[in-house]
Structures are given as structure tokens and as C-alpha cells.
Design an enzyme around this catalytic site. Structure first.
Site, PDB file in Angstrom:
ATOM      1  N   LYS A 188       0.814  -1.220   0.000  1.00 16.34           N
ATOM      2  CA  LYS A 188       0.000   0.000   0.000  1.00 16.34           C
ATOM      3  C   LYS A 188       0.847   1.269   0.000  1.00 16.34           C
ATOM      4  O   LYS A 188       0.470   2.274  -0.595  1.00 16.34           O
ATOM      5  CB  LYS A 188      -0.944   0.003   1.206  1.00 16.34           C
ATOM      6  CG  LYS A 188      -1.943  -1.147   1.210  1.00 16.34           C
ATOM      7  CD  LYS A 188      -2.949  -1.052   0.084  1.00 16.34           C
ATOM      8  CE  LYS A 188      -3.682  -2.370  -0.139  1.00 16.34           C
ATOM      9  NZ  LYS A 188      -3.024  -3.241  -1.123  1.00 16.34           N
ATOM     10  N   GLU A 238      -3.966   7.633   7.382  1.00 19.69           N
ATOM     11  CA  GLU A 238      -4.506   8.614   6.440  1.00 19.69           C
ATOM     12  C   GLU A 238      -5.808   9.200   6.956  1.00 19.69           C
ATOM     13  O   GLU A 238      -6.398   8.700   7.920  1.00 19.69           O
ATOM     14  CB  GLU A 238      -4.679   8.009   5.048  1.00 19.69           C
ATOM     15  CG  GLU A 238      -5.708   6.915   4.965  1.00 19.69           C
ATOM     16  CD  GLU A 238      -5.838   6.373   3.549  1.00 19.69           C
ATOM     17  OE1 GLU A 238      -4.853   6.384   2.780  1.00 19.69           O
ATOM     18  OE2 GLU A 238      -6.944   5.921   3.206  1.00 19.69           O
ATOM     19  N   HIS A 262     -16.784  -3.888   6.044  1.00 21.10           N
ATOM     20  CA  HIS A 262     -15.840  -3.479   4.992  1.00 21.10           C
ATOM     21  C   HIS A 262     -15.827  -4.430   3.808  1.00 21.10           C
ATOM     22  O   HIS A 262     -14.876  -4.464   3.041  1.00 21.10           O
ATOM     23  CB  HIS A 262     -14.420  -3.309   5.547  1.00 21.10           C
ATOM     24  CG  HIS A 262     -14.317  -2.209   6.544  1.00 21.10           C
ATOM     25  ND1 HIS A 262     -14.383  -0.887   6.188  1.00 21.10           N
ATOM     26  CD2 HIS A 262     -14.192  -2.242   7.898  1.00 21.10           C
ATOM     27  CE1 HIS A 262     -14.289  -0.150   7.285  1.00 21.10           C
ATOM     28  NE2 HIS A 262     -14.184  -0.945   8.330  1.00 21.10           N
ATOM     29  N   ARG A 287      -5.970  -7.767 -10.380  1.00 20.05           N
ATOM     30  CA  ARG A 287      -6.641  -9.032 -10.699  1.00 20.05           C
ATOM     31  C   ARG A 287      -8.046  -8.725 -11.184  1.00 20.05           C
ATOM     32  O   ARG A 287      -8.482  -7.580 -11.166  1.00 20.05           O
ATOM     33  CB  ARG A 287      -6.721  -9.891  -9.450  1.00 20.05           C
ATOM     34  CG  ARG A 287      -7.330  -9.077  -8.301  1.00 20.05           C
ATOM     35  CD  ARG A 287      -7.832  -9.894  -7.176  1.00 20.05           C
ATOM     36  NE  ARG A 287      -8.096  -9.085  -5.994  1.00 20.05           N
ATOM     37  CZ  ARG A 287      -9.245  -8.501  -5.717  1.00 20.05           C
ATOM     38  NH1 ARG A 287     -10.267  -8.592  -6.549  1.00 20.05           N
ATOM     39  NH2 ARG A 287      -9.405  -7.783  -4.610  1.00 20.05           N
TER      40      ARG A 287
END
Lengths: 500, 170, 500, 170
Positions: A120, A204, A239, A295
Site C-alpha cells: 500500500k 490517512e 468493509h 486481478r
């Protein structure tokens, strides 16, 4: 049939996505090789392939995640390519590398691209370099508590802690106030270490009214990148996406162009080849790079239905060196609903045997599934059993069609996500188009009053007829002929529950 | 005879009456003409005051799972006789809680020992299934009387894991 | 959802078309009323409707053809419109009239249009007046033998004798030489009288290499007629369509425009309102008017998939006085296969109980059916159980997709048309696109050699394992665990065969 | 033991041999490694020399209906013992033909009477089903020995309608 780009593909996956890939491969004239674990001996993907290879025990770590066994199987049966589907080895750079070394084409991006986007922190750096907007935050993992506290204050609460190696919503923690920051960071690191073997986390901004909007791209080996519009995936629980649609109601043509441009820019910048998805966080008219999934995505069929394309076919084609198609004009509106085996109240997985099955049909309905009567839903794998995808002329019609098709679909043996999806689709919030990722927390998830009335009445009258029969099996009052039916049903059910 | 149906926190009491080949159901001040015909393969055609509902009814021990128009409702159902029998059986166990595995899975943590005092809501066992960790908590205060599992054990859905006796009076 | 054009529709039909209409009605928010005969008490259409009304015994003449009972049912439940589907009362002018008199909207054309187009002689006259090309032939029934012989000679053999009141391929006789003409006319009249209560027949040229190509139109009450391109329906057995596709390989854009223009001209000339199909005979680059079907056609879904429209929705809309949509750009290629319960060798109906059912799925596949496990296929009604419709980017891909989907679909309990459809789709003749209505007579209808090998081997090894178990139930040789499975299967099968 | 399979005009004789946990089937000069596993719900996974075939096998009296990749094959199947038994049974009936209803339907015409001589191919009964008239014909020459139906009768599939004895010798 035109000449197939490959002779024989090994599909390194299971469940509905293995069926999905197999269908296109068959239509292209590519022979199919399934791999299966102990638990999947009777699975549809293993039965329907031309060749099936057993690769080990039920635990994924001993079968579907074993790149060595899968590559050995590919060599054994002479497969000239491997399609990884999603999950399992699909974003495993070492496996992509190993395929290349073994001379088997990996139908997906290079190990380099997977590695870059799988990290990430690296991915954010690459996006930044390609001038793709980022959520305000740190580009690096910070281990110094004081710096962490300082930076979080700079960004402004609420902030988010995300595992660098994470994905699919796993390993995310939201922190609303400073005093909980350090504890959350500690927990996030522990979770990340347990889940991914990598404890780096980054910080973040937690954006307000966030919508999850992503762009589908397919890139070929000649530098062409086609963007097939966007998908809106904000209906999530834990999520995890539950309902996806395309197009997104709040994306204007101008914003769409900017998002697609950004996605194409990033794909080109990292030399991407294959199908990929650039996930953005959309908030109040702006978009920020979230991550790139290197993907095929679960929700790719809504793009397929809207654009009239076959993305798996494009994947095979570009993997063989062919040129990616240009993007056709989109048509109408598409919605996907994930049919998971889960409790609609708690979202806990629901295990069992599928004893009965009624499939939806009719206009604009597509079902991608691995379901069959007698199938066992085991604890080893993901709980997604099927994807119901609908297409119609416009969004309101697509919503009505999705509701209609969901109401036709029935599974006996496990609880499913169908009722929750119905609630979302029937809600004013969803219909307005103006929703965000908190939608499922905001809507009433109970069945409509009429259905509660009908359900309770059905259960009561069923019990009444049953007990009446038991009490007086020879009673005849004009309704007699109905009663013996209960006997039949009980017998069928008992037999149905036996392991076949 | 009365029939008691329970769905979540909704409880209803039904009565049935047959006359002239017509079945009438009533619940409080509401009543309906009802017809339930078995279609086969678990499907039932329910007609309530002339409206059709294509139901799947799956009768299990003590409850029915009804599926209709995309809804799936697990409805506890018992008649007067069964209710009396259940009340008797419940009285016999004397308030003992049995913590059961909510689904098949693997026990990844046992948080209590025999003799330990626990409070309502306290996690006693953590069960991993479908890649998620699910804490199982005590429903009421009590004292752990037996631990029937250990870390690493694979258990079936519904398996008893921990038994908790009610706390001593006072 | 926008305001529905009707409150409650009675669907005066059964089987897959009742389900088809019901699905759109539900999506539009129109309440649905089913009617059912004794044999259809458990039928899906009767169970899935909001309201179901029993209208009589199993014979269609006592139920689905009884306009009086159906209209009474509509009044009883307060339906404000009736959708007739296809077959049964859909082209019955008296019924359309009766609906109008009773103040219930008939979702179809006026009695006048039905009457005009239902009479083949009148229809030809109207087509001629609208400058729609006709097959050379007589516009009137001729009873004078000498005149008949003379006219047949003028037209040139082979000639065709068709019942004036016929349709769907019934009551057609082809005559190759003069000496058989009179006998054929006599037989044709007898058949026409028996089938339609009307013994008029007319004579026309039997065209060479005929293809059956039709144009779909929808007309509104304001004089607008939209043509939704053509369908190719030449794959027929016993003059009944089996496989249909859109577009037709041999129709050029110029020819398509002429055909659509002709269809629109005819619809306008007769003041047509609703969905209709103008059937043409296509022969060597020319087209001739065959007949107009004043109803929804069985094969309408291929048009829907290609144009992204819902024709049933358009029918409801124009019946309510709304304006018909304009024709969108078509996309890709669509193929429909009719799944009939019939012997693939003799095409005789195959009756029985559907004991098992595997539905096809995946990209580009639509299934319109009335199938459910336990369904009885009775001798009372048409043998069509389902329609498998596929859509893909182009014709070769659509063919491969149709084959793939057909191979996924399985029914246990009756023989079906699936193998014959597979043979057609796999034939070089079909793939070339250059075929005509004789295609099924020209292709080899046996399974491929590999499948015969597999089938015979499967039967033999199954029998071997079964007899081995019977002979030595306690034998253990390492393959032991498999044997008891036969017991289970036999038990399940026995139970499955019981009437549930 | 030999196994005889017949599909249309194709007849094959299979032998099976087990060794080392492997089943080997042979037919003439061809042979295969075979594995047949029941999956449930009538489905069988057949593996022939490593190739998978997802079959539905429906065993009925004297034949199996095999469905695989869209094909549906009705395969007569018998082993040596059954063949011997059938030959014996056939000899006993002495060549009598029984004309059966090929499907459920309604008898719309009976074209023969008891004692009438019929030729192979001659229609004896017309059966209506699915709106179509289906003629049922004698398979061989003979003399009608009994008529078991009459016009207007609704009959089940497989019902015996007419019996025909072989013609007198010479």
C-alpha cells in the site's frame, strides 16, 4: 471458432470464479483444468472442467495457496497458462514469477506490478508520481509514537490506520480521537502481522461521506490501456462489498473522464498488463486513490453487462499478446448482489448443506454461481456462493429488476445475504442514489410488516396442520387430502438432510 | 389449542378454526381466511384472503424457517402442549447456561477456567470460522462449571463449549 | 418507481410466457393475477402471482381458451387490463372485443387488426395494398378444381397450400406435381376445418432456399411504429421453430431497411397498436410477406437482448396510451433455443415429471422458463418448457456461448430438444450462416462419437458397479466406499419418482 | 462377466477389470482407466483416462439414461446373466407383440379388430397427445389377439393397447 489464444488453461481457484473463468475458456475453445482440495471433490468447478487435479487437503494453505502444487499440476497436464481468478494466488508476486520461470503464462500482471501495487505504501507513492490524487496522509509507516500523534493531528481526526499489505477491507482501524491512536496502532500492527505476515501500517485521513468508486481497466502488452467506466461499491458490511452498481449516480461525465484518465495513467506508469481495478474513495465530488487490485474483481460482471464485453476473454487475449479492445458505448444500468452464506442479522457465516435451490431467471438476469443441490458450505472458504447480476435500461428499472430476481431466488440449508440486499435496494437511501459506505448501518434491516405477518402465519398454520394430523391421522373434514402431504414433506426433508 | 409464534422480539398467538371447508386463522383482533397447499420440493402455496404467497417452509425442531419473496424468517413455533413441556424442561436445568459454538469452526482461545466467576457479556471462548474471529460471551453472570473445549479444537456447529452455573444466591 | 400504467393485470396464459409477462409487470409495480386450470394448480405462474384464479378443467377449451371465464375472473379481482401472451386467446378478435366492451384493456391490438391479419387471405390483400412484396400466389380461396390446377401451373411447382385461418406452421401442405394437387387440397381443407373450424385454403409459390425472417414492431396509439430489427427463424422441425437468431446473417443493411420499412408501412396501414411481428420469407436476396402475428412472439427475447429493451414493458406502455420508444442501437448477436419436451429423434412429445433440474448460468445467458423440480409435463399443453437465450459480441461468440449454456442445462424426467439444437449449432451449415429452413433435415443428428463412447461407457460402468454391489454387498477391495452410494442414489431416485 | 450396451444401432460389449484400486474397462481392442464417483442428486463424476465428464445417470429397468454435455442417450444395458434371462422370457412369449402407448394420451382411433390379420408397419391405433396425432404401428406381421382400448380412452404412457400374435406357421 477463431484460433484459441491458448491450448489449455489451469484455473487456480474454486467457487463461482472458477466457473466464471471456465465458461469463457470453453467458449474460446481453451481446454480447462480444475484444481480441487479434499473439500471440493464434488464441487462444480472440479466436475465441469475437462481435467481435474487434486492438490491437497481442504485448508487453503495446503491446496489453493500452494503455488508449487498448482504449478506442478499445470506442468503435469500440459497447461500453457494459469488463470488465478481473485483471492488465493491472484495477487501473489512470487507465484507470477514462478509461472514465468516455468514457462507457463500467468493470466495477470507481472510480478513487478503485483508487488508494487500490493504494497500500500509503494502503491500510494506510484499513484502520487502519476499525479493520481491521494487521501491526505502519510506515505510511510511511522513507528515513532510522537511522530504518529503529531502527523495524525496535522491530517485531522478521524484518521484511519491501514495495513500496508492488507486488502479487501481487512486490517483497517478508524481512530476518532488522539487518546485512542497508539492503542489502535498497536492492534492494527498485531492484526496485520497475523493476517499478512507484515506489520507495517500507514495513516490517512478518514474522509466524510465516503463512497467507494472504482475504475475497471484492461491493459495490453503494447501500452494500450482501456478503461471500462466505473463501479460504485459503497454498500458494504464489515468493509466487505454486498451490492455494486454501474454507473455511479454521483459521478458526472467530467468526473468520470478524470477518474478514467487517472486510472489509465497509473496503469501505464507501472507497465501494467491484464485486467485491474483502481479503487477510489469518492467524497463530496472529489476522488482519492485507495488502492489498485491487480486481478479480476468479484464485481466485474456489472461492467460486462453494461458494456457488452467479456473481461475474462480480454484477459486471455492480452495475456497472449493480442491488443486490448476499445471501450464500447455503455448501455443502461447494472447491479450486482453478492449471495453470501451468512446470517443477515450478525453477518456471521452460515454453514450447511444446500438442500433446495430455486434460481432466478427472465429478462436482464445473470447468475454466476457454483451452487448445486447437495453442495456443502464449509468453513474453509469464503462465504460467497453466487452473484446475481441484473441489467436494465436505467437505474430505477435495474433496482426493480434486482428486487424481483432476488425474490425469485431461494436457497434452503443456509441463511444468506439476500434479505439484507433486499433491504438496501428497497430503501429510500439507495433509491435516491445519494448514499455512502454507511448505508447498511442506516437502514432498517427487518422484513416489511406484510412479510412478517405472512411468515408468522405460514409457520403457525404449518404447525397447526402438522399437529392436527399427528393428533388425528384419520380425521376427515373435507380438508383431509392435504394432511398426508405433511408426511411426504417430512420424509423428503429427512432424506434431503442426509449427506449424499 | 393456541399456537405461539415468535420472530425476533415479535410474539403472536394464533387460533385456528375450521368450518365449511374453510380454515380461519386469528391473532388478537385480526383474522384471515387461510389455505396452505403443499406443492412439492418444500414449496407451499399459501393463500391469505385471496393473496398468493409462494413459500418454502422448512420445519425443524422447535422452529420453522419460512422463505417468501426473498425474506428468510426463522420463526419459533410451539403449541400449548409443547410450551408446557418446554417450561418444565427449562425449570429442570435450573438456569445453567451452555455456551455453544454458533457455527462450525476452530477454538482459538478459551478465556475462562472451571470455577471462575464471569459476568454477562464477558467473552469466554473465541471461535474462528470463515477467516473471522467470533467471540462467544456469557449471557448472564455465573460461575464456570465445566470447560468442554480447548484451544485448537475443531468443533461442529452447536457443540457445547463451556457450561456456566448461576451464581450462588445473594 | 414511476407510476405504473395499470393497477392490476390478469395474465391469460400459462407456462413460460405467463412467467415472462409477470416478471415485467412486477418490475413495473403492476399487481399480477394468474389464471390456472386443474393441471396447473401447482404451476409456477399460479404460485408466483399476487392473486390466482382457478378457471376450469385441464383441457384448454375448458380453461385457457374460455374468454368468458377469464373475463369474469378479471372483473372479479378488479384487473384493469389483460395480457394474453401468445397462443390461446392472444389472436382471438372476439376476445379483444369482449375485453373492450367490459372496460378491461386488452394488452394487444384491436379486434379489427387481429381479424384482418388473422385471415391469411385478407392479410395478403392488406400487405399488397401497403406495397409489401408477396410470394406469387392467389389472394383468394379457390374451390374450382380446374381453376386451382390452372393457377398452380401458372405459379409453377412446387406450390404450397395454406389454411387461411392457420398459423404456427399448422395446416400447410407442399405439392410438387399436378397430379397430387387436388388430393392435397382436399386434405388441407379437412385439416383446416378440424383445426380452425374454417376450411379455406390458399395457394402460393413454394420458394426455394427459403429462410424465415421476421421484423419486430411495436406501435402506439399515436401513429408511431418502431421496428426493432429482424429475427432469423429458419431452424425448424415440423414447421415449428427451434433455434432463432438476431441479426440474420444474410440480411444486408439495405435489405434490413427495406424490410423494416415494409413492416412499419403495413402496421400503419391497418392502424395497428401493440407488439407485432411481420413474418417474411427470405429467398435469394428477396423478401416476401408471409403473415403478421398480432401478438408477442415466442422468440422476442433475442430482440430484447440485442436492443437492450423490454418489449413487454413497451406493450403495457402503449396499451396505456403512452408513446412507443425509439429504436436504440443494436449490440452484438443473440440466439434463442427452445427447450421442448420432445424426443430428439422423432420430435414426438415426451411426457413425465421433472425430477432433476440443472440451470445454465454465467455471462450472456438468459433463461425464460416455467420449470421447477417436480413439475409434471402433461399432454394438455404445448411442449415448450423453457427458452435459453444468449447474447455475445458477435455471431461466432454467440454460437459458442449457446453451445456452452446448452451443455450446462439438464432436465431429468423427459427427453428434450437440447441435443437437436446442439447439433444445429455445431453444424458447419449453421456456422456458415448460409442455411435455410431445411437445415435440420440436412445435418447429422447423432451425438458426436466421443459422447457416444462416454455415454455407453458410463452406462456400462454404472451397471457394473451396481451388479457388483448386489452380488457382493460386503466386498472390500479398496473401491468399497463407492459402492454403497448406489444404494443412496437408488433410494433418492425412487422417492423422486413418487408424485409429490 | 460381460456387459452389453446398445445405443441406437451401436452395440458394444464391455469387460471390467480391477487391479491395484484401479478400474479398467475394455471394449474390443480399446480400453480405458475409469473412475465413477457419485456426487449426489443423480450426478456422477466420470473420469476416463484423466478426462472429466459430469454425467447424470438415471438407471431404469433395462436401460440407463445418460446425460452429459447436452447429450441425452438412452442406453440399453444388460449383463450376461440378464441377457440369458431376457432370451428365456422372450422365447416364452412366443413372438407376441404388445402395442403400447408411446406416451400418455387419448386413443382417437382403433384401426383393428380381434382376429384381424395385420402387416408390419400397419397402423393399429392412433394416439393423440400434445395436440398431435401419433399412429402406432405393428412391428411385424401377425393376427390381432386382443384389443385393450377403445376410442376416447385416456391412457397412461406404456399402457398395453393391442396384442398381436405371430401369424400361423407356413
Amino acid at each position: 471458432m477463431s484460433k484459441p489464444p491458448f491450448k489449455r488453461v489451469l484455473i487456480a481457484n474454486r467457487g463461482e470464479i472458477a466457473m466464471r473463468v471456465m465458461r469463457t475458456a470453453r467458449e474460446m475453445g481453451i481446454e480447462t483444468v480444475a484444481v480441487y482440495s479434499d473439500a471440493d471433490r464434488n464441487a462444480l468447478h472440479a466436475r465441469r472442467a475437462d481435467i481435474a487435479v487434486h492438490i491437497g487437503p481442504s485448508a487453503p494453505s495446503e491446496s489453493y495457496l500452494r503455488g508449487d502444487k498448482i504449478l506442478a499440476a499445470a506442468k503435469q497436464v500440459g497447461a500453457d497458462c494459469i488463470h488465478p481468478g481473485y483471492g488465493f494466488l491472484s495477487e501473489n508476486a512470487a507465484f507470477s514469477d514462478a509461472c514465468e520461470k516455468a514457462g507457463v503464462v500467468f493470466v495477470g500482471p507481472s510480478a513487478h506490478a503485483i508487488r508494487l501495487m500490493g504494497d500500500k505504501v509503494e502503491a500510494r507513492r506510484a499513484a502520487d508520481a502519476a499525479e493520481v490524487p491521494l487521501v491526505p496522509g502519510l506515505k510511510d509507516d511511522v513507528r515513532d509514537d510522537a511522530v504518529l500523534i503529531e502527523k495524525a493531528a496535522e491530517i485531522g481526526y478521524p484518521v484511519m490506520l491501514k495495513a500496508a499489505a492488507g486488502g479487501g477491507g481487512k486490517g483497517i482501524r478508524i481512530v476518532h480521537e488522539e487518546k485512542k491512536l497508539l492503542q489502535a496502532a498497536e492492534l492494527a500492527r498485531n492484526e496485520a502481522r497475523a493476517a499478512f505476515g507484515d506489520d507495517r501500517v500507514y495513516l490517512e485521513k478518514f474522509v466524510t461521506r465516503p463512497r467507494h468508486v472504482e475504475v475497471q481497466i484492461v491493459a495490453d502488452q503494447h501500452g494500450n490501456v482501456t478503461a471500462f467506466g466505473e463501479r460504485e461499491c459503497s454498500v458494504q458490511r464489515r468493509h466487505q462489498k454486498l451490492v455494486e452498481e454501474s454507473p455511479c449516480s454521483v459521478v458526472t461525465p467530467e468526473l468520470r473522464e478524470r477518474m478514467c484518465d487517472a486510472a489509465q495513467r497509473l496503469a501505464r506508469a507501472v507497465g501494467y498488463v491484464g485486467a485491474g481495478t483502481i479503487e477510489f474513495l469518492h467524497s463530496e465530488g472529489e476522488f482519492y486513490f485507495l488502492e489498485m487490485n491487480t486481478r479480476l474483481q468479484v464485481e466485474h460482471p456489472i461492467t460486462e453487462m453494461r458494456f457488452g464485453v467479456d473481461l475474462v476473454r480480454e484477459m486471455f487475449r492480452v495475456a497472449a499478446g493480442e491488443t486490448v479492445m476499445e471501450c464500447p458505448e455503455p448501455r443502461g444500468h447494472a447491479i450486482e448482489i453478492r449471495i453470501n452464506a451468512e446470517d443477515p442479522e450478525t453477518y456471521f457465516p452460515s454453514l450447511g448443506s444446500i438442500r433446495r435451490l430455486n434460481m432466478p431467471g427472465g429478462p436482464g438476469v445473470r447468475l454466476d454461481s457454483c451452487l448445486y443441490r447437495g453442495m456443502e458450505v464449509t468453513p474453509y472458504y469464503d462465504s460467497m456462493l453466487a452473484k446475481l447480476v441484473v441489467h436494465a435500461e436505467d437505474r430505477p428499472r435495474a433496482i426493480e429488476r434486482a428486487i424481483r430476481a432476488l425474490q425469485e431466488m431461494r436457497l434452503v440449508g443456509v441463511a444468506t445475504s439476500i434479505p439484507v440486499a433486499l433491504r438496501a435496494l428497497q430503501s429510500e437511501l439507495f433509491r435516491s442514489g445519494d448514499y455512502d459506505t454507511s448505508i447498511l448501518e442506516k437502514i432498517d434491516r427487518r422484513p416489511p410488516a406484510e412479510m412478517i405477518d405472512v411468515g408468522m402465519l405460514a409457520a403457525a398454520v404449518g404447525h397447526y396442520l402438522h399437529t392436527e394430523e399427528v393428533a388425528a391421522p384419520s380425521a376427515t373434514d373435507g380438508l383431509g387430502p392435504r394432511m398426508p402431504m405433511w408426511k411426504v414433506v417430512d420424509r423428503v426433508e429427512r432424506l434431503g438432510r442426509r449427506p449424499l | 389449542m393456541k399456537y405461539f409464534a415468535k420472530f425476533g422480539d415479535i410474539e403472536r398467538e394464533f387460533h385456528f378454526d375450521r368450518s365449511g371447508g374453510q380454515l380461519r386463522a386469528s391473532c388478537g383482533d385480526r383474522s384471515w381466511n387461510v389455505d396452505l397447499a403443499m406443492v412439492g420440493d418444500g414449496a407451499f402455496s399459501l393463500i391469505v384472503d385471496g393473496r398468493c404467497y409462494d413459500c418454502l417452509i422448512d420445519r425443524e425442531e422447535g422452529h420453522s424457517v419460512v422463505q417468501v419473496r426473498g425474506e428468510r424468517m426463522v420463526i419459533d413455533i410451539e403449541d400449548e402442549r409443547e410450551r408446557a413441556a418446554h417450561a418444565l424442561a427449562s425449570a429442570r436445568t435450573g438456569g445453567r447456561q451452555i455456551i455453544e459454538a454458533s457455527m462450525p469452526g476452530i477454538v482459538v482461545d478459551v478465556k475462562v477456567e472451571v470455577g471462575q466467576r464471569v459476568e454477562a457479556g464477558q467473552t469466554v471462548v473465541v471461535l474462528e470460522a470463515m477467516k473471522m474471529q467470533n467471540p462467544l460471551a456469557a449471557e448472564a453472570d455465573g460461575i464456570v462449571s465445566s470447560v468442554l473445549c480447548k484451544k485448537g479444537l475443531a468443533v461442529a456447529g452447536g457443540a457445547a463449549l463451556v457450561e456456566i452455573d448461576p451464581p450462588p444466591e445473594g
